[in-house]
Write a protein that holds these residues in place. Structure first.
Motif, short mmCIF file in Angstrom:
data_model
loop_
_atom_site.label_atom_id
_atom_site.label_comp_id
_atom_site.label_asym_id
_atom_site.label_seq_id
_atom_site.Cartn_x
_atom_site.Cartn_y
_atom_site.Cartn_z
N HIS A 1 73.05 31.96 18.18
CA HIS A 1 72.53 30.75 18.83
C HIS A 1 73.62 30.07 19.62
CE1 HIS A 1 68.74 30.89 16.60
NE2 HIS A 1 69.49 31.38 15.61
N PRO A 2 73.25 29.53 20.80
CA PRO A 2 74.23 28.77 21.59
C PRO A 2 74.74 27.59 20.77
CG PRO A 2 72.23 29.16 22.86
CD PRO A 2 71.94 29.60 21.47
N GLY A 3 76.03 27.33 20.89
CA GLY A 3 76.61 26.19 20.20
C GLY A 3 76.89 26.41 18.73
N ARG A 4 76.57 27.62 18.24
CA ARG A 4 76.82 27.90 16.82
C ARG A 4 77.74 29.10 16.66
NH1 ARG A 4 73.31 25.29 13.27
NH2 ARG A 4 73.38 26.87 11.63
N VAL A 5 78.43 29.11 15.52
CA VAL A 5 79.32 30.23 15.23
C VAL A 5 78.66 31.12 14.19
CG1 VAL A 5 81.57 30.91 14.33
CG2 VAL A 5 81.36 28.84 15.72
N THR A 6 78.44 32.38 14.57
CA THR A 6 77.84 33.34 13.65
C THR A 6 78.91 34.33 13.23
OG1 THR A 6 75.75 33.14 14.83
CG2 THR A 6 76.00 35.03 13.37
N VAL A 7 79.11 34.46 11.94
CA VAL A 7 80.15 35.38 11.46
C VAL A 7 79.49 36.52 10.72
CG1 VAL A 7 82.07 35.65 9.85
CG2 VAL A 7 81.97 33.65 11.34
N VAL A 8 79.91 37.74 11.05
CA VAL A 8 79.38 38.90 10.34
C VAL A 8 80.45 39.42 9.40
CG1 VAL A 8 79.95 40.46 12.26
CG2 VAL A 8 78.30 41.18 10.55
N MET A 9 80.03 39.71 8.17
CA MET A 9 80.99 40.17 7.16
C MET A 9 80.46 41.42 6.48
SD MET A 9 82.52 36.73 5.51
CE MET A 9 84.10 37.51 5.51
N GLY A 10 81.38 42.16 5.88
CA GLY A 10 81.00 43.37 5.16
C GLY A 10 82.23 44.21 4.94
N LYS A 11 82.05 45.23 4.08
CA LYS A 11 83.19 46.12 3.81
C LYS A 11 83.54 46.91 5.07
CE LYS A 11 82.23 47.26 -1.01
NZ LYS A 11 81.99 48.41 -1.90
N ASN A 12 84.66 47.63 4.98
CA ASN A 12 84.99 48.56 6.06
C ASN A 12 83.87 49.58 6.18
OD1 ASN A 12 87.47 47.40 6.54
ND2 ASN A 12 88.50 48.66 5.03
N GLY A 13 83.47 49.87 7.40
CA GLY A 13 82.42 50.86 7.60
C GLY A 13 81.02 50.33 7.35
N ALA A 14 80.88 49.01 7.21
CA ALA A 14 79.54 48.45 6.94
C ALA A 14 78.71 48.37 8.22
CB ALA A 14 79.68 47.07 6.32
N GLY A 15 79.35 48.57 9.38
CA GLY A 15 78.60 48.52 10.64
C GLY A 15 78.82 47.25 11.43
N LYS A 16 79.83 46.49 11.07
CA LYS A 16 80.05 45.19 11.73
C LYS A 16 80.38 45.36 13.21
CE LYS A 16 83.57 44.19 9.02
NZ LYS A 16 83.64 45.40 8.20
N SER A 17 81.38 46.21 13.50
CA SER A 17 81.77 46.40 14.90
C SER A 17 80.67 47.10 15.68
CB SER A 17 83.07 47.20 14.98
OG SER A 17 84.14 46.41 14.50
N THR A 18 79.96 48.01 15.01
CA THR A 18 78.84 48.68 15.68
C THR A 18 77.79 47.67 16.10
OG1 THR A 18 79.26 50.59 14.26
CG2 THR A 18 77.17 50.55 15.45
N LEU A 19 77.50 46.73 15.19
CA LEU A 19 76.54 45.68 15.51
C LEU A 19 77.02 44.88 16.73
CD1 LEU A 19 74.00 44.04 14.87
CD2 LEU A 19 75.35 42.69 13.24
N LEU A 20 78.30 44.56 16.73
CA LEU A 20 78.86 43.81 17.86
C LEU A 20 78.72 44.61 19.16
CD1 LEU A 20 81.88 41.55 18.05
CD2 LEU A 20 81.86 43.48 19.61
N ASN A 21 79.02 45.90 19.08
CA ASN A 21 78.93 46.73 20.28
C ASN A 21 77.50 46.78 20.83
OD1 ASN A 21 81.61 47.26 20.06
ND2 ASN A 21 81.38 49.31 19.22
N ARG A 22 76.54 46.85 19.90
CA ARG A 22 75.14 46.87 20.34
C ARG A 22 74.76 45.55 21.00
NH1 ARG A 22 71.36 50.17 18.66
NH2 ARG A 22 70.49 49.39 20.60
N LEU A 23 75.19 44.45 20.38
CA LEU A 23 74.84 43.13 20.94
C LEU A 23 75.54 42.91 22.27
CD1 LEU A 23 75.06 41.02 17.66
CD2 LEU A 23 72.97 41.63 18.91
N ALA A 24 76.72 43.53 22.44
CA ALA A 24 77.46 43.37 23.69
C ALA A 24 76.83 44.20 24.80
CB ALA A 24 78.91 43.79 23.48
#
Lengths: 276, 340
Positions: A25-48
């Motif tokens: 959401h605009p104006g909000r900070v969304t943080v994604v967390m999880g273990k190594n290999g949980a898919g965090k960066s992959t999620l970011l790449n998809r959203l990007a």
């Protein structure tokens, strides 16, 4: 708002990311967390909207109601900026040259003088002016991150005030010392919030997340554990389900946020993060 | 304190001085007045011919080829983000070499009845086709799944170069004494055969290539931060890569086919300029063109004069001057970085 629906990414049938829904959401900070290999960066790449060749992608991303794939790369580059986890420069550029890359998307619309004015504005804002002629690779990790943040903010510095803009941070605290981690997240979240940007950050430190996030996304093995506003999802059971650790959640004695102490139990659990 | 001067002006003045030196010196020395007479068309026929039909086309070809080699070197280094990258890496040179050698060996049989100029053109044409074909092959190998992977391309380039080298070796093994001599000379490069036709072919292609590569200067700068970075800024990464590779192959293919292999220009010139003036591609490409032209012009003038009336192959000189200079540059940089 950036909305990802049913996002998946598979390599040779193995799900790195498995049907994840999420929102920035605009104006909000969304943080994604999880273990190594949980898919965090992959999620970011998809959203990007990064090229997802090399695997099978499924699901859709919408940016302010438009399908991401319908937005021209150039326009997309001015709506969202990604701060990469690590940057290796092929050949050295100066700090000012790296920051200037941020306005390449609108290079033809600006005069040289206007470009220099904007570059020096952001150098100033991030206290980099004294470093502007230094070679980027000679800077410390914290300074490099600040230069890249200046570049991203310049990239999102559009003249159209009605457009929502988004800043995606891929593990911005990796390779930073304790003080720099705090300072950097504080700075990035603060500046983005001031400008009404939506921030999406991959973080590893529970307390940084507890302090700066508005919304949290927890991933495990590519699947969504839970997502939502901090107050409702940041619980002992969420952390246990995501990281397989127990924890203590207290009120922070000095700040208006929770304080989390992890209590690893028993033997370390080396079970694979993405069991089939 | 650094003196304030305009870098392109300095490079341009250097180029003009070298052009003047080049047109005046050689096996036949020309005085300033004679040169002026020849340029204005009032000299004896011999000098007139020497200046207009021998020296000037040769100087211009050196300028064009030197500029092309340096610019393509700078562009490939940026694209591969690798200081060692040279057009050689995308298979241009190895392919040109293989096809040129094939032609040199076979032309005795195939083109026996034809005049010499047909044989010469056939070698050039073969080199050009070889350059483009191998680059195309390397490109195909690297462009899997609709996306061009530069690391794979680099490795494919090395593999194809090794294969082409093996076939070239086979042909060399089969060749006669005189063919062997031709092959050796071709692989050391020479501007000896320069004429107006060659200038008219190479000039426009190199100019166009320089123009279009310069248009991708911003993308090449963004590439320095990584392909992902360029992608998120809004550059169409695959299109940029394709454009750069096509132009590099075209430029180098044309140059090699006209002059044979000339090494080291594409490596030394961009590096020197990078250390002197920084990496920013908006400047680097233009400076590379100017200095590359000067470098090859100087080397060619030396090649024509040191053992006059004979000529040294220019590839020997570019390596002889370029390699020690490059080593000095590296040592100097190392010392500097240790001090920092």
């Amino acid at each position: 708002m950036i909305r990802g629906t049913n996002l998946s990414w598979r390599i040779n049938g193995r799900a790195i990311l498995d049907s994840v829904d999420c929102e920035i959401h605009p104006g909000r900070v969304t943080v994604v967390m999880g273990k190594n290999g949980a898919g965090k960066s992959t999620l970011l790449n998809r959203l990007a909207g990064y090229d997802s060749a090399g695997g099978e992608a499924a699901g859709a991303v919408e940016v302010d109601g438009r399908k991401l794939t319908d937005i021209a790369p150039k326009e997309l580059g001015q709506k969202r900026a990604v701060l990469a986890q690590s940057v290796y420069l092929g050949f050295p550029l100066s700090v000012a040259e790296v920051v200037e890359i941020g306005c390449y998307g609108r290079y033809d619309e600006m005069t040289g003088r206007e470009r220099r004015r904007r570059v020096s504005h952001y150098l100033d804002l991030l206290e980099l002016t004294s470093l502007k002629d230094r070679s980027f690779p000679t800077l410390s990790g914290g300074e490099q991150k600040r230069v890249l943040l200046a570049k991203c903010l310049l990239q999102l510095d559009g003249d159209d005030a009605t457009t929502n803009r988004y800043l995606l941070l891929d593990e911005p605290t990796a390779a930073l010392d304790v003080e720099q981690q705090y300072r950097f997240v504080h700075l990035a979240a603060g500046l983005a919030r001031e400008r009404g940007m939506g921030v999406f950050a991959v973080l590893h430190d529970l307390n940084l997340a507890a302090r700066f996030a508005d919304d949290l996304i927890f991933l495990k093995g590519g699947k969504l554990v839970v997502a939502g506003p901090k107050a409702s999802v940041l619980t002992k059971s969420t952390i246990r389900n995501t990281f397989d650790v127990d924890c203590l959640i207290q009120d922070h004695p000095r700040a208006d946020c929770p304080l989390i102490t992890t209590l690893p139990y028993g033997k370390p659990n080396f079970a694979p993060a993405c069991a089939p | 304190m650094k003196a304030q001067f305009s870098v392109p002006a300095v490079l341009l003045v250097l180029l003009v001085l070298l052009l003047l030196a080049g047109v005046m010196t050689g096996a036949y020395e020309l005085s300033g007045t004679n040169l002026w007479r020849a340029l204005t068309g009032r000299a004896e026929e011999l000098e007139q011919f020497l200046v207009w039909q021998v020296r000037i086309p040769r100087l211009l070809l050196a300028v064009v080829v030197g500029a092309a080699l340096a610019v393509t070197g700078a562009a490939t280094q940026g694209l591969f983000r690798n200081p060692l990258a040279e057009p050689t890496l995308i298979g241009v040179t190895s392919g040109a070499m293989l096809f040129a050698v094939t032609m040199l060996v076979l032309s005795a049989k195939l083109l026996a009845g034809f005049p010499v100029w047909v044989q010469q053109i056939s070698v050039s044409l073969a080199a050009f086709i070889g350059a483009l074909l191998t680059t195309g092959l390397v490109y195909r190998l690297a462009a899997g799944r609709g996306r061009l992977d530069v690391t794979t391309m680099l490795l494919a380039g090395i593999a194809i170069a090794a294969l082409a080298g093996a076939f070239t070796g086979l042909l060399v093994y089969q060749s006669t004494e005189s063919q062997l001599r031709d092959i050796t000379f071709w692989s050391l490069g020479s501007l000896g055969g320069a004429n107006w036709t060659q200038v008219a072919i190479a000039g426009p292609i190199v100019l166009a290539g320089g123009f279009f590569l310069r248009r991708d200067a911003l993308a090449l700068n963004a590439f320095l931060l990584g392909e992902r970075e360029a992608e998120q800024l809004g550059f169409r990464v695959d299109q940029v890569k394709r454009r750069v590779i096509v132009w590099v192959a075209l430029l180098v293919g044309v140059c090699i086919s006209l002059t044979g292999l000339i090494g080291f220009v594409g490596l030394v010139i961009p590096h020197f300029l990078r250390l002197w003036q920084g990496t920013d591609y908006r400047r680097l490409l233009l400076y590379s063109a100017l200095l590359g032209a000067s470098f090859l012009l100087g080397a060619d003038t030396l090649a024509r004069t040191v053992v006059a009336p004979a000529e040294l192959p220019i590839g020997i000189l570019t390596a002889l001057v370029g390699a020690p200079f490059f080593m000095w540059l590296l040592l100097r940089e190392r010392r500097k970085s240790m001090l920092l």
